[in-house]
Design a protein around this motif. Structure first.
Motif, mmCIF file in Angstrom:
data_model
loop_
_atom_site.group_PDB
_atom_site.id
_atom_site.type_symbol
_atom_site.label_atom_id
_atom_site.label_comp_id
_atom_site.label_asym_id
_atom_site.label_seq_id
_atom_site.Cartn_x
_atom_site.Cartn_y
_atom_site.Cartn_z
ATOM 1 N N GLN A 81 -1.434 -3.983 1.043
ATOM 2 C CA GLN A 81 -1.912 -4.111 1.922
ATOM 3 C C GLN A 81 -1.231 -5.538 2.249
ATOM 4 N N TYR A 87 2.913 -0.510 3.700
ATOM 5 C CA TYR A 87 2.498 0.659 4.410
ATOM 6 C C TYR A 87 3.418 1.845 3.971
ATOM 7 N N THR A 121 -6.618 1.482 -0.092
ATOM 8 C CA THR A 121 -5.544 2.876 0.591
ATOM 9 C C THR A 121 -5.860 4.083 0.388
#
Length: 577
Positions: A81, A87, A121
């Motif tokens: 992250q 991402y 995530t």
């Protein structure tokens, strides 16, 4: 003569013994909280950046080639992250092997741990990353509820020159205080100290290691969240004898010192902080006698600044295609904005930046009230084209968007807690408006730091209110009405839009402030997005095509004759300008 002969024989014996005795040195290097900083390039700003795995690769290569000792390389989590690099390979390209795993494999890591932002995530992304890693991803206190066993490998034994080193991986157990259960369904997070107490005897009995390393994605100390100790690394180091080194992470604080545990043994605690700007480098020296037994050991820690290292050319070449892919992704046009917006003014009153988030949250959800904070300490979006890169400035984290049902009095308590963390109680016109932990004189190269992080400075939209900074914490907020002029009722239930970090108890605004038990927060959630809030913000801006940011002016600090000059002083302290 006999005496001389005896001395000669004895001398020969000692020479042979000392010749077979030796010292074995092993280097241990650690990265932590990389947060997607894989390349020496910031994909959000479009500029070069310090740190990066590319520079770590150079430091590791030099240590392997120039050093005369074996190397153990460890990562301590929160790698998935932060930058758009992470991402993109978390959510956009889900078919390729995960870039983070590929890079760690290329550099040659021996083990890693799971960080809280890796858990953020979701288990699908996290398991994909872990399976793509050539080395084990550790997590002894991440428990599969169904089996009662660790969901990840608890530890790893590494052998070099006959020396056995155990690495035990742990994560901060405060995950339920931040993340919705949908992201970690089927798991629980056990206490770090209890888990270490369980596994050290097992490791010792099974492997009889010569040294034990704790690889803990947890800070030094402090914070009880939802009944969990967020930062317990030092407590474990002190209270669980057996660790030679505890490698920390999570709190982004550099550290390198020795402490004594309850058995009066020395333990090195070390933390390289974040973004791969620094790495930990530890040399362990083992004294081995003529029989091959370890008779002593020493530990010396160091923090290496990566700014002096050039990016590794082989690394850069290997991952050049992925870099261009991510650059193309962040260059996508989302829409346009006709005014530059910045988080800087958000510390001192309503701002176009935070009020844009409020406006979008209300439009997306149809809620009565929105809560939002400046997630980045100092971010801006320039007037003109809005790209996907700008969306990472607008919204830093992969939070979901919630709607929760809160009573009016709970909303007031929530705001009281927020402004209690945000503002000082001004007792004279010369006092600070902001609540500083440390102050420096304007013009000093270092800047003043706030007592609490800005991502907990929630303001509200949809209601009209004032914050009197001359009053003590808990009695500063006066809510006058709803934004449309209708009455605000402390007993009425309102639909409130906020992010999932806050909705799950993050920052304790809903628990300490609104007075809702952590175990009851889930009952208040009436709506949740399936994807992260940034995705929906980008979608909304794309549909609107052009954004005209404006201050909603739903709240203000008072008394203004004190607040205005205090704001002018504090912005110089905070941003060194």
């Amino acid at each position: 003569m006999k005496t001389l002969k005896y001395i000669a024989i004895l001398a020969t014996f000692f020479l042979i013994s000392s010749a077979s005795a030796r010292n074995i040195e092993i280097r241990i290097m650690q990265t932590s909280d990389i947060h997607g900083n894989f390349y020496p390039y910031d994909f959000i700003t479009g500029h070069g950046s310090d740190g990066s795995l590319a520079r770590v690769a150079t430091a590791v290569t030099e240590a392997r080639e120039n050093g005369k000792m074996p190397l153990i390389l460890l990562d301590n989590g929160d790698i998935l992250q932060g930058q758009p690099t992470a991402y993109y390979y978390n959510y956009v390209d889900t078919a390729s092997r995960h870039l983070a795993a590929e890079m760690l494999n290329f550099i040659g890591y021996d083990a890693a741990t799971v960080g809280n932002h890796d858990m953020e995530t979701g288990t699908k992304v996290l398991k994909r990353y872990a399976s793509d890693c050539a080395m084990p991803v550790l997590g002894a206190n991440i428990i599969d509820k169904r089996t009662g066993n660790p969901a990840f490998q608890p530890y790893k034994i590494i052998n070099h020159d006959g020396i056995r080193i155990a690495v035990l991986g742990l994560i901060t157990p405060a995950i339920p205080a931040w993340l919705p259960e949908t992201l970690w369904e089927g798991l629980r997070f056990d206490d770090m100290e209890e888990t270490a107490q369980k596994w050290l005897p097992i490791i010792k009995q099974r492997h009889n290691p010569h040294a034990i390393i704790g690889l803990f994605h947890s800070g030094q100390s402090g914070n009880i969240l939802a009944g969990h100790k967020e930062n317990a690394s030092v407590e474990v180091a002190k209270n669980v004898p057996g660790f030679d080194i505890v490698m920390m992470g999570h709190d982004h604080r550099r550290e390198n010192r020795k402490i004594a545990n309850i058995a009066r043994d020395s333990v090195l605690i070390i933390n390289p902080a974040n973004n791969a700007n620094t790495i930990a480098s530890v040399i362990m020296t083992f004294n081995v006698n003529e029989h091959g037994n370890v008779t002593g050991k020493t530990v010396k820690g160091n923090l290496l600044d990566m700014s002096g290292y050039k990016p590794d050319s082989a690394f850069v070449k290997k991952f050049a295609t992925q870099k261009e892919t991510v650059k193309n992704y962040v260059s996508q046009t989302i829409g346009t904005i006709n005014k530059t917006i910045s988080t800087r003014e958000a510390f001192f009153g309503p701002s176009e930046f935070v009020d844009l988030i409020h406006t979008l949250q209300l439009a997306i959800t149809g809620a009565d009230i929105s809560m939002a904070a400046p997630l980045s300490y100092d971010a801006s979006i320039p007037a003109g084209t809005i790209t996907m890169a700008d969306m990472f400035s607008l919204y830093k984290y992969e939070n979901l968007l919630y709607v929760m049902e809160l009573k009016g009095k709970e909303i007031k308590g929530y705001l009281e807690e927020s402004y209690g963390k945000w503002t000082n109680q001004m007792k004279s016109p010369n006092d600070n408006l902001l609540l500083f932990k440390q102050k420096v004189q304007s013009g000093d190269k270092s800047r003043s730091t706030l007592l609490y992080p800005s991502y907990n400075f929630d303001s509200a939209a949809g209601i009209i209110y004032e914050v009197d900074v001359t009053k003590p914490k808990g009695s500063r907020v006066t809510i006058k009405s709803m934004a449309d002029g209708s009455a605000f009722n402390p007993e009425k239930t309102y639909r409130v839009a906020l992010n999932s970090y806050r909705g799950n108890g993050g920052g304790e605004l809903l628990t300490n402030g609104a007075g809702i038990e952590h175990s009851r927060l889930k009952e208040r959630i009436v709506y949740s997005t399936d994807r992260d809030l940034r995705h929906y913000l980008a979608e909304y801006i794309s549909a609107q095509k052009e954004i005209t940011p404006k201050k909603l002016n739903h709240w203000k600090f008072v008394p203004e004759k004190w607040v205005v000059p205090a704001s002018e002083r504090d912005i110089r302290l905070l941003f060194n300008r």
